[in-house]
Design a protein around this motif. Structure first.
Motif, mmCIF file in Angstrom:
data_model
loop_
_atom_site.group_PDB
_atom_site.id
_atom_site.type_symbol
_atom_site.label_atom_id
_atom_site.label_comp_id
_atom_site.label_asym_id
_atom_site.label_seq_id
_atom_site.Cartn_x
_atom_site.Cartn_y
_atom_site.Cartn_z
ATOM 1 N N ILE A 251 0.841 -1.207 0.000
ATOM 2 C CA ILE A 251 0.000 0.000 0.000
ATOM 3 C C ILE A 251 0.868 1.246 0.000
ATOM 4 O O ILE A 251 0.629 2.200 -0.757
ATOM 5 C CB ILE A 251 -0.946 -0.019 1.210
ATOM 6 N N ILE A 252 1.901 1.253 0.860
ATOM 7 C CA ILE A 252 2.792 2.420 0.926
ATOM 8 C C ILE A 252 3.505 2.634 -0.400
ATOM 9 O O ILE A 252 3.671 3.773 -0.864
ATOM 10 C CB ILE A 252 3.810 2.227 2.077
ATOM 11 N N ALA A 253 3.933 1.541 -1.057
ATOM 12 C CA ALA A 253 4.663 1.669 -2.321
ATOM 13 C C ALA A 253 3.755 2.085 -3.467
ATOM 14 O O ALA A 253 4.112 2.965 -4.266
ATOM 15 C CB ALA A 253 5.353 0.341 -2.649
ATOM 16 N N THR A 254 2.572 1.482 -3.574
ATOM 17 C CA THR A 254 1.696 1.796 -4.699
ATOM 18 C C THR A 254 1.078 3.179 -4.588
ATOM 19 O O THR A 254 0.707 3.765 -5.613
ATOM 20 C CB THR A 254 0.578 0.742 -4.805
ATOM 21 N N MET A 255 0.973 3.713 -3.382
ATOM 22 C CA MET A 255 0.489 5.090 -3.242
ATOM 23 C C MET A 255 1.492 6.093 -3.797
ATOM 24 O O MET A 255 1.161 7.257 -4.003
ATOM 25 C CB MET A 255 0.214 5.394 -1.767
ATOM 26 N N LEU A 301 2.293 12.753 2.591
ATOM 27 C CA LEU A 301 3.116 12.375 3.746
ATOM 28 C C LEU A 301 2.255 12.000 4.940
ATOM 29 O O LEU A 301 2.519 11.008 5.632
ATOM 30 C CB LEU A 301 4.058 13.523 4.105
ATOM 31 N N VAL A 302 1.216 12.783 5.197
ATOM 32 C CA VAL A 302 0.343 12.501 6.340
ATOM 33 C C VAL A 302 -0.344 11.150 6.170
ATOM 34 O O VAL A 302 -0.422 10.339 7.108
ATOM 35 C CB VAL A 302 -0.693 13.629 6.503
ATOM 36 N N LEU A 303 -0.836 10.876 4.958
ATOM 37 C CA LEU A 303 -1.518 9.611 4.718
ATOM 38 C C LEU A 303 -0.568 8.418 4.860
ATOM 39 O O LEU A 303 -0.882 7.421 5.516
ATOM 40 C CB LEU A 303 -2.145 9.626 3.325
ATOM 41 N N LEU A 304 0.628 8.525 4.268
ATOM 42 C CA LEU A 304 1.573 7.412 4.325
ATOM 43 C C LEU A 304 2.147 7.237 5.729
ATOM 44 O O LEU A 304 2.520 6.131 6.107
ATOM 45 C CB LEU A 304 2.703 7.636 3.323
ATOM 46 N N SER A 305 2.206 8.317 6.493
ATOM 47 C CA SER A 305 2.686 8.206 7.872
ATOM 48 C C SER A 305 1.754 7.350 8.703
ATOM 49 O O SER A 305 2.202 6.595 9.591
ATOM 50 C CB SER A 305 2.826 9.594 8.503
ATOM 51 N N ALA A 306 0.453 7.427 8.425
ATOM 52 C CA ALA A 306 -0.498 6.593 9.163
ATOM 53 C C ALA A 306 -0.254 5.109 8.864
ATOM 54 O O ALA A 306 -0.222 4.283 9.787
ATOM 55 C CB ALA A 306 -1.927 6.983 8.788
ATOM 56 N N PHE A 307 -0.056 4.770 7.598
ATOM 57 C CA PHE A 307 0.231 3.375 7.255
ATOM 58 C C PHE A 307 1.591 2.942 7.810
ATOM 59 O O PHE A 307 1.748 1.798 8.246
ATOM 60 C CB PHE A 307 0.199 3.186 5.739
ATOM 61 N N SER A 308 2.566 3.843 7.800
ATOM 62 C CA SER A 308 3.881 3.502 8.335
ATOM 63 C C SER A 308 3.823 3.252 9.836
ATOM 64 O O SER A 308 4.468 2.327 10.351
ATOM 65 C CB SER A 308 4.883 4.623 8.024
ATOM 66 N N ALA A 309 3.047 4.078 10.539
ATOM 67 C CA ALA A 309 2.905 3.871 11.981
ATOM 68 C C ALA A 309 2.231 2.542 12.271
ATOM 69 O O ALA A 309 2.620 1.815 13.202
ATOM 70 C CB ALA A 309 2.101 5.022 12.592
ATOM 71 N N LEU A 310 1.213 2.195 11.474
ATOM 72 C CA LEU A 310 0.561 0.896 11.646
ATOM 73 C C LEU A 310 1.526 -0.244 11.371
ATOM 74 O O LEU A 310 1.543 -1.253 12.089
ATOM 75 C CB LEU A 310 -0.647 0.813 10.713
ATOM 76 N N TYR A 311 2.354 -0.089 10.334
ATOM 77 C CA TYR A 311 3.351 -1.116 10.009
ATOM 78 C C TYR A 311 4.343 -1.298 11.153
ATOM 79 O O TYR A 311 4.652 -2.430 11.557
ATOM 80 C CB TYR A 311 4.081 -0.724 8.726
ATOM 81 N N LEU A 312 4.846 -0.198 11.708
ATOM 82 C CA LEU A 312 5.817 -0.290 12.800
ATOM 83 C C LEU A 312 5.191 -0.917 14.048
ATOM 84 O O LEU A 312 5.832 -1.714 14.750
ATOM 85 C CB LEU A 312 6.364 1.099 13.124
ATOM 86 N N ARG A 313 3.947 -0.571 14.301
ATOM 87 C CA ARG A 313 3.292 -1.137 15.482
ATOM 88 C C ARG A 313 3.083 -2.638 15.324
ATOM 89 O O ARG A 313 3.335 -3.414 16.261
ATOM 90 C CB ARG A 313 1.954 -0.439 15.705
ATOM 91 N N LEU A 314 2.629 -3.061 14.147
ATOM 92 C CA LEU A 314 2.420 -4.492 13.930
ATOM 93 C C LEU A 314 3.752 -5.244 13.936
ATOM 94 O O LEU A 314 3.830 -6.372 14.424
ATOM 95 C CB LEU A 314 1.702 -4.702 12.602
ATOM 96 N N THR A 315 4.803 -4.613 13.390
ATOM 97 C CA THR A 315 6.117 -5.255 13.408
ATOM 98 C C THR A 315 6.609 -5.444 14.833
ATOM 99 O O THR A 315 7.135 -6.489 15.194
ATOM 100 C CB THR A 315 7.121 -4.425 12.606
ATOM 101 N N ARG A 316 6.415 -4.423 15.659
ATOM 102 C CA ARG A 316 6.867 -4.522 17.055
ATOM 103 C C ARG A 316 6.056 -5.569 17.814
ATOM 104 O O ARG A 316 6.616 -6.374 18.562
ATOM 105 C CB ARG A 316 6.716 -3.163 17.749
ATOM 106 N N SER A 317 4.745 -5.572 17.615
ATOM 107 C CA SER A 317 3.933 -6.561 18.306
ATOM 108 C C SER A 317 4.228 -7.974 17.821
ATOM 109 O O SER A 317 4.241 -8.922 18.601
ATOM 110 C CB SER A 317 2.440 -6.247 18.111
#
Length: 322
Positions: A251-255, A301-317
């Motif tokens: 999603i981050i790449a195709t956006m 940037l704002v939109l992709l930051s939301a997906f990036s934050a979700l990615y980092l959270r899922l990676t950490r969990s």
């Protein structure tokens, strides 16, 4: 009168006392100072990398946020205009088309470009012969430069003498306009992006599939599970974390798709393939409106930051669970 001579001093070793080196008492500084001296070379390399990252990534990003609120002219500085750039860009007719095309491209990429690598990895994982050869074949598009790949597909999609329509004529099927048609252009670009990025995703899926214990498949076979049931109840649950991570990354790449519409279609026909990143390019280098380009960049940037934050959270969990 004779004086008594002093007895000769015995060496410490003769008295059973360990001899202390003379240089032992001359060392200065604590352990952290010695550790810093030992690791100075590593810190020097790290500092160089951080400086390069700050110069070519952090500074341009911060500068773009500042210019988004300015009427900026290269060479003469900028004039603060508040949110005027955002308002002007928002009312641009191309703004709606760009976001609609970007979201449509992302959705099609998830439907086509997300399922194809997973199925390809399943097929390669079941092969018994020539595994290495087919892995190289699948990964080969990744080694082709993106612009070269896009130019090859532009010739492939040519409605006249392109290879795609020649193949359709050979099997007596109707031809298509492919990237030159307003209804088929976006799908054509999704096919190009899927082909170009197939190899890396397939290799990640293969690594995940080969990490699944074979006992699970043996138990499923003993219970009478067929191929689809083994995939549904063993493969997908065991790889769901990798699937979710790759979905967010896709999603981050195709956006941020830009190369395919820029090289193959030029945003056409009829703005059917204008994406947000391509519109940013038009504002900056065709309209010479750097304020509008940076305003669009901040929105993305704002939109992709939301997906990036979700990615980092899922990676950490996911790391904590494992």
């Amino acid at each position: 009168m004779k004086t008594a001579s002093k007895p000769a001093a015995l060496p410490p070793a003769a008295l059973g006392v360990p001899e202390v080196p003379r240089s032992a008492g001359r060392r200065t500084g604590g352990p952290w100072r010695r550790r810093l001296a030992d690791q100075s070379r590593a810190y020097a390399f790290l500092l160089g990398g951080l400086l390069c990252f700050a110069l070519f990534s952090w500074y341009p990003a911060i500068r773009a946020v500042v210019i988004a609120f300015q009427k900026y002219t290269p060479g003469s500085g900028g004039e603060w205009v508040g949110t005027a750039n955002f308002t002007r860009v928002f009312h641009d007719p191309e703004f709606t088309a760009a976001w609609r095309n970007t979201f449509t491209f992302t959705l099609l990429a998830l439907l086509i470009g997300f399922a194809v690598p997973f199925v390809t990895a399943l097929v390669l994982n079941e092969l018994r012969h020539a595994k290495a050869f087919f892995r190289v074949v699948v990964y080969l598009p990744v080694m082709i430069p993106p612009v070269v790949s896009a130019l090859l597909w532009k010739w492939f999609y040519d409605p006249g003498a392109g290879l795609a329509n020649e193949a359709l004529r050979f099997v007596h099927l109707p031809t298509s306009n492919w990237s030159n048609g307003a209804d088929t252009a976006l799908v054509s670009l999704v096919i190009v992006a899927t082909w170009a990025n197939l190899g890396g995703t397939v290799l990640i899926y293969l690594a995940a599939l080969q990490s699944i214990p074979g006992e699970l498949y043996e138990a499923a076979e003993l219970d009478g599970a067929n191929l689809w049931q083994r995939i549904r109840h063993v493969t997908i649950p065991q790889t769901r974390f990798i699937i979710l991570m790759l979905m967010l990354l896709q999603i981050i790449a195709t956006m941020q798709v830009f190369t395919e519409p820029f090289v193959i279609t030029g945003g056409g026909p009829e703005n059917a393939t204008v994406t947000v990143l391509y519109l940013i390019y038009k504002y900056a280098f065709l309209y010479n409106d750097f304020g509008g380009a940076c305003a669009l960049s901040v929105m993305l940037l704002v939109l992709l930051s939301a997906f990036s934050a979700l990615y980092l959270r899922l990676t950490r969990s996911g790391g904590e669970d494992s």
